[in-house]
Design a protein around this motif. Sequence first.
Motif, mmCIF file in Angstrom:
data_model
loop_
_atom_site.group_PDB
_atom_site.id
_atom_site.type_symbol
_atom_site.label_atom_id
_atom_site.label_comp_id
_atom_site.label_asym_id
_atom_site.label_seq_id
_atom_site.Cartn_x
_atom_site.Cartn_y
_atom_site.Cartn_z
ATOM 1 N N GLY A 1 0.836 -1.196 0.000
ATOM 2 C CA GLY A 1 0.000 0.000 0.000
ATOM 3 C C GLY A 1 0.867 1.239 0.000
ATOM 4 O O GLY A 1 1.910 1.281 0.659
ATOM 5 N N GLY A 2 0.454 2.264 -0.754
ATOM 6 C CA GLY A 2 1.253 3.477 -0.809
ATOM 7 C C GLY A 2 1.291 4.216 0.514
ATOM 8 O O GLY A 2 2.356 4.497 1.057
ATOM 9 N N VAL A 3 0.108 4.546 1.027
ATOM 10 C CA VAL A 3 -0.011 5.270 2.298
ATOM 11 C C VAL A 3 -1.040 4.554 3.164
ATOM 12 O O VAL A 3 -2.092 4.126 2.679
ATOM 13 N N ASP A 4 -0.741 4.431 4.446
ATOM 14 C CA ASP A 4 -1.623 3.713 5.382
ATOM 15 C C ASP A 4 -2.799 4.610 5.772
ATOM 16 O O ASP A 4 -2.800 5.244 6.817
ATOM 17 N N VAL A 5 -3.781 4.674 4.867
ATOM 18 C CA VAL A 5 -4.982 5.493 5.080
ATOM 19 C C VAL A 5 -6.213 4.654 4.734
ATOM 20 O O VAL A 5 -6.095 3.619 4.065
ATOM 21 N N PRO A 6 -7.409 5.070 5.191
ATOM 22 C CA PRO A 6 -8.618 4.269 4.959
ATOM 23 C C PRO A 6 -8.860 3.883 3.502
ATOM 24 O O PRO A 6 -9.285 2.761 3.220
ATOM 25 N N LEU A 7 -8.579 4.796 2.563
ATOM 26 C CA LEU A 7 -8.802 4.473 1.151
ATOM 27 C C LEU A 7 -7.984 3.263 0.729
ATOM 28 O O LEU A 7 -8.510 2.328 0.109
ATOM 29 N N ILE A 8 -6.700 3.244 1.045
ATOM 30 C CA ILE A 8 -5.846 2.137 0.612
ATOM 31 C C ILE A 8 -6.147 0.875 1.411
ATOM 32 O O ILE A 8 -5.949 -0.248 0.930
ATOM 33 N N LYS A 9 -6.655 1.048 2.635
ATOM 34 C CA LYS A 9 -7.094 -0.107 3.414
ATOM 35 C C LYS A 9 -8.214 -0.861 2.696
ATOM 36 O O LYS A 9 -8.358 -2.080 2.857
ATOM 37 N N LYS A 10 -9.027 -0.136 1.907
ATOM 38 C CA LYS A 10 -10.089 -0.796 1.128
ATOM 39 C C LYS A 10 -9.485 -1.772 0.117
ATOM 40 O O LYS A 10 -9.996 -2.877 -0.076
ATOM 41 N N PHE A 11 -8.399 -1.352 -0.535
ATOM 42 C CA PHE A 11 -7.716 -2.237 -1.488
ATOM 43 C C PHE A 11 -7.193 -3.478 -0.764
ATOM 44 O O PHE A 11 -7.359 -4.610 -1.239
ATOM 45 N N GLU A 12 -6.530 -3.253 0.384
ATOM 46 C CA GLU A 12 -5.977 -4.375 1.146
ATOM 47 C C GLU A 12 -7.081 -5.329 1.592
ATOM 48 O O GLU A 12 -6.954 -6.561 1.457
ATOM 49 N N ALA A 13 -8.172 -4.756 2.128
ATOM 50 C CA ALA A 13 -9.255 -5.579 2.671
ATOM 51 C C ALA A 13 -9.854 -6.493 1.613
ATOM 52 O O ALA A 13 -10.054 -7.693 1.837
#
Length: 351
Positions: free
Chosen positions: A174-186
């Motif tokens: 993930g580029g930055v540990d923020v809620p938006l990128i957490k969606k990709f991870e999830a």
Amino acid sequence: MRRVAKLSAACIASAALALTATACGSTSSDNDSGSPASGDGKGVKVGIAFDVGGRGDRSFNDSAARGADKAKKEFGGDIKELTAKTSDTEADREQRLSDLADAGYNPIVGVGYAYAASMTKVAAKYPKTTFGIVDSVVNGKNVDSITFTEEQGSYLAGVAAALKTKTKHVGFIGGVDVPLIKKFEAGYVQGVKDTDPKIKIDTQYLSHGSDTSGFASPDKGKEAAQGMLDNGADVIYSAAGSSGNGAIEAVAGKKGAWAIGVDSDQYSIPGLAKYKNSILTSVVKNVDVGVYDLVKSVHDGKPLTGTNTYSLAKDGVSLSTSGGFIDDIKAKLDAAQKKIVDGSIKVKTTP
């Protein structure tokens, strides 16, 4: 399925804006034509405030740029582009949006969640201008919030990774540990685990919080991917802007390993051509469609406002099929997609 082609922080500032623009660099599109702002059929004046990396990132920003380019080609007019720096403050972002509004651009698009707070303030000051923000929701009568179900496309990427890994070990960057990128991870993790719960998943973020350098550091992406490859992963998905280009380069250096691209169909990006045979698929996020829809609505005199979500069901996100590398698992991917669309599978938005 849509096949569309996708951070060096360059800014784009015209002579007219040079005294007030906060970023620095040269213009990608600096041809003020004097076209009307909207609604009279003579063209469009689109202002774009890019996220770090700007046009040329081969990913997120480029997808937004394609939407504006399509609108300009259809309607005429011009595009003014300004690009964020990793050192930006809220004042910088507010100034960037205000510069575009003062120069008569309409609509003005903020590409990325980082513009949410500044757009909330600036949109209120320019009620006759239509604003659009990608990847966040801004409550304003003159704001179009363009959002996507990133987790749904990422779920399909997880299914693909689980079916293609030979080492039973995959990775997510993930580029930055923020809620938006957490969606990709999830979504990715859920897709992998629903397919094969025994698969090991490595996860790494390149920066945290207000530090957005993780979206524009290909060297960090390459280092993170190399570490995962050395640890045994053979499929790596990066949601990291231009940092993902470095991850793709690392993966291409290991025989039998696969990279999964993001936002644009990275197999088809000319700047990544030498790595394309290592790009299994990409989670395409059709930012171009959202931007084009907004510009067209302003041109037609019926500006879009409120929250407009582009989902898997609406082709807002998809998996690219370029290269044919996932053709052999198409039936299983189609089955997973059908279950997401009909609600049988509920994809998480947090890991």
